[in-house]
Design an enzyme around this catalytic site. Structure first.
Site, PDB file in Angstrom:
ATOM      1  N   SER A   1       7.919   4.117   3.134  1.00 50.00           N
ATOM      2  CA  SER A   1       8.357   4.487   4.533  1.00 50.00           C
ATOM      3  C   SER A   1       6.915   5.249   4.912  1.00 50.00           C
ATOM      4  CB  SER A   1       9.853   4.183   5.223  1.00 50.00           C
ATOM      5  OG  SER A   1       9.906   5.734   4.401  1.00 50.00           O
TER       6      SER A   1
ATOM      7  N   ASN B   1       2.666   6.098   5.910  1.00 52.47           N
ATOM      8  CA  ASN B   1       2.172   5.434   7.103  1.00 52.47           C
ATOM      9  C   ASN B   1       1.591   3.692   6.702  1.00 52.47           C
ATOM     10  OD1 ASN B   1       1.714   8.036   8.801  1.00 52.47           O
ATOM     11  ND2 ASN B   1      -0.020   8.894   7.375  1.00 52.47           N
TER      12      ASN B   1
ATOM     13  N   GLY C   1       3.667   1.726   4.749  1.00 53.64           N
ATOM     14  CA  GLY C   1       4.785   0.996   4.816  1.00 53.64           C
ATOM     15  C   GLY C   1       5.343   0.569   6.655  1.00 53.64           C
TER      16      GLY C   1
ATOM     17  N   ASP D   1      12.935   3.250   0.810  1.00 53.30           N
ATOM     18  CA  ASP D   1      12.168   4.739   0.638  1.00 53.30           C
ATOM     19  C   ASP D   1      13.508   5.989   0.575  1.00 53.30           C
ATOM     20  OD1 ASP D   1      11.272   6.926   0.574  1.00 53.30           O
ATOM     21  OD2 ASP D   1       9.245   5.866   2.219  1.00 53.30           O
TER      22      ASP D   1
ATOM     23  N   ARG E   1      -3.968   8.756  -2.284  1.00 50.74           N
ATOM     24  CA  ARG E   1      -5.234  10.037  -2.556  1.00 50.74           C
ATOM     25  C   ARG E   1      -5.560  10.854  -1.619  1.00 50.74           C
ATOM     26  NH1 ARG E   1     -10.947   6.924  -3.498  1.00 50.74           N
ATOM     27  NH2 ARG E   1     -10.723   5.479  -1.595  1.00 50.74           N
TER      28      ARG E   1
ATOM     29  N   ASN F   1       1.196   6.466 -10.436  1.00 48.60           N
ATOM     30  CA  ASN F   1       1.701   5.554  -9.740  1.00 48.60           C
ATOM     31  C   ASN F   1       2.289   4.569 -10.525  1.00 48.60           C
ATOM     32  OD1 ASN F   1       1.451   6.706  -6.923  1.00 48.60           O
ATOM     33  ND2 ASN F   1      -0.605   6.152  -6.846  1.00 48.60           N
TER      34      ASN F   1
ATOM     35  N   THR G   1      -0.068  -0.243  -3.830  1.00 46.84           N
ATOM     36  CA  THR G   1       0.158   1.178  -3.956  1.00 46.84           C
ATOM     37  C   THR G   1      -1.320   1.070  -4.866  1.00 46.84           C
ATOM     38  OG1 THR G   1       2.250   1.146  -4.168  1.00 46.84           O
ATOM     39  CG2 THR G   1       1.075   2.796  -5.652  1.00 46.84           C
ATOM     40  N   ASN G   2      -2.601   2.228  -4.908  1.00 46.99           N
ATOM     41  CA  ASN G   2      -3.428   2.281  -5.843  1.00 46.99           C
ATOM     42  C   ASN G   2      -2.951   2.721  -7.239  1.00 46.99           C
ATOM     43  OD1 ASN G   2      -5.455   1.001  -4.022  1.00 46.99           O
ATOM     44  ND2 ASN G   2      -5.203   2.889  -2.808  1.00 46.99           N
TER      45      ASN G   2
ATOM     46  N   HIS H   1     -10.673  -3.431  -6.413  1.00 43.04           N
ATOM     47  CA  HIS H   1     -10.398  -2.898  -5.037  1.00 43.04           C
ATOM     48  C   HIS H   1     -10.438  -1.030  -5.705  1.00 43.04           C
ATOM     49  CE1 HIS H   1      -9.253  -1.448  -1.841  1.00 43.04           C
ATOM     50  NE2 HIS H   1      -8.435  -0.351  -1.884  1.00 43.04           N
TER      51      HIS H   1
END
Length: 307
Positions: free
Chosen positions: A11, A13, A15, A34, A83, A96, A120-121, A176
């Site tokens: 939840s 920014n 999401g 969340d 990041r 992550n 998710t990165n 990415h």
């Protein structure tokens, strides 16, 4: 009313922005979940109270468990750390991966027929983790990347040319990350090749800015990363699945030999519809473009090998 059910995990920014765009497009009923107590409930209620003004009828709820997400058609996973300046997407991997494994285990339990959109990165790596953890068919797992990267590429091209943003089309392939492959040969303004409108030096500068597009925003924000453009990109992908639009867009998909790449998730042109990734298109690449794509794929493999 039997509407599609869409879960947004996280939840923050990204999401919350995804949930907002989903509601505005009335793509279905939305659950925001969340681990932080009260935050998903508060944001969900806030979005619900905007419904009479914006004119949408999606039901929006917040939750701290996965029981409320049961039977979701699409699950968008944004949970994880973001990041900070000086960090690459790959720097987020160790933390992550643990988050994604935990989330996907719960999602697979309560929504075994869902499509998963990994945000998710590093998203290509997280899509791979989700594939292994969920046991889902790889076509039902899609990573964010190409749609967002292409949107940034299109934005910078439009700004340079002084034309409408919607008249610019572009493809960005590969992971990415910093080795993504923006394809100027496949980029157009209302059918006019951008290579006939801009010189090579200008295009090279725009390509490099596209590769650094996320980092540029992180450096401005200091304590977070982008969310408006990622949110819009995610919802475009979800809409293609929910409405079976069979959109052709660059997404992170599981490869089976396309472009000489196998068994990893990588940004490639796909047809996205009700079955998820319904087809991967192999477009003709020059030797230089193919080498760049393989370099990008090697970068994804390198991170995967460290897990």
């Amino acid at each position: 009313m039997n509407r599609p059910k869409i879960t947004v995990v996280g939840s923050g920014n990204v999401g919350a922005t995804v949930a907002h765009y989903l509601a505005l497009k009335e793509l279905g009923d939305i659950v925001i979940t969340d681990i932080v107590e009260g935050v998903p409930q508060g944001k969900a209620l806030d979005l619900q109270e905007a419904a009479p003004i914006e004119g949408y009828d999606s039901l929006i709820t917040g939750a701290n468990s996965y029981e409320e997400t049961a039977g979701s058609d699409v699950v968008v996973i944004t949970a994880g750390i973001a990041r900070k300046p000086g960090m690459s997407r790959d720097d987020l991997t160790d933390t992550n991966v643990k988050v994604i494994r935990s989330v996907v285990k719960e999602v697979a339990k309560y929504s075994p027929n869902a499509h998963l959109v990994l945000v998710t990165n590093p998203s290509d790596v997280m899509a791979q983790v989700a594939y292994k953890e969920s046991g889902f068919a790889p076509e039902k797992i899609i990573g964010l990347g190409g749609v967002l990267d292409a949107a940034r590429f299109r934005t910078f091209l439009a700004l340079e040319l002084g034309v409408s943003f919607e008249d610019v089309t572009a493809f960005v392939l590969g992971g990415h990350g910093d080795d993504m492959v923006p394809l100027t040969r496949y980029s157009f303004v209302s059918g006019i090749p951008v290579e006939t409108l801009l010189d090579k030096a200008t295009l090279d500068r725009i390509v490099q800015r596209t590769r650094q597009g996320g980092a540029e925003i992180v450096n401005y924000l200091k304590t977070g990363s982008a969310y408006y453009a990622p949110g819009a990109s995610i919802v475009q992908m979800v809409e293609a699945i929910i409405k079976d639009k069979r959109r052709i867009m660059p997404c992170s998909a599981y490869t089976r030999g396309e472009y000489g790449v196998s068994d990893i998730f990588l940004g490639v042109p796909v047809m996205l519809g009700k079955n998820g990734v319904e087809k991967i298109y192999e477009i003709e690449l020059t030797a230089e473009e193919k080498a760049a794509l393989h370099k990008s794929a090697d970068g994804v493999r390198r991170v995967l090998s460290q897990l």
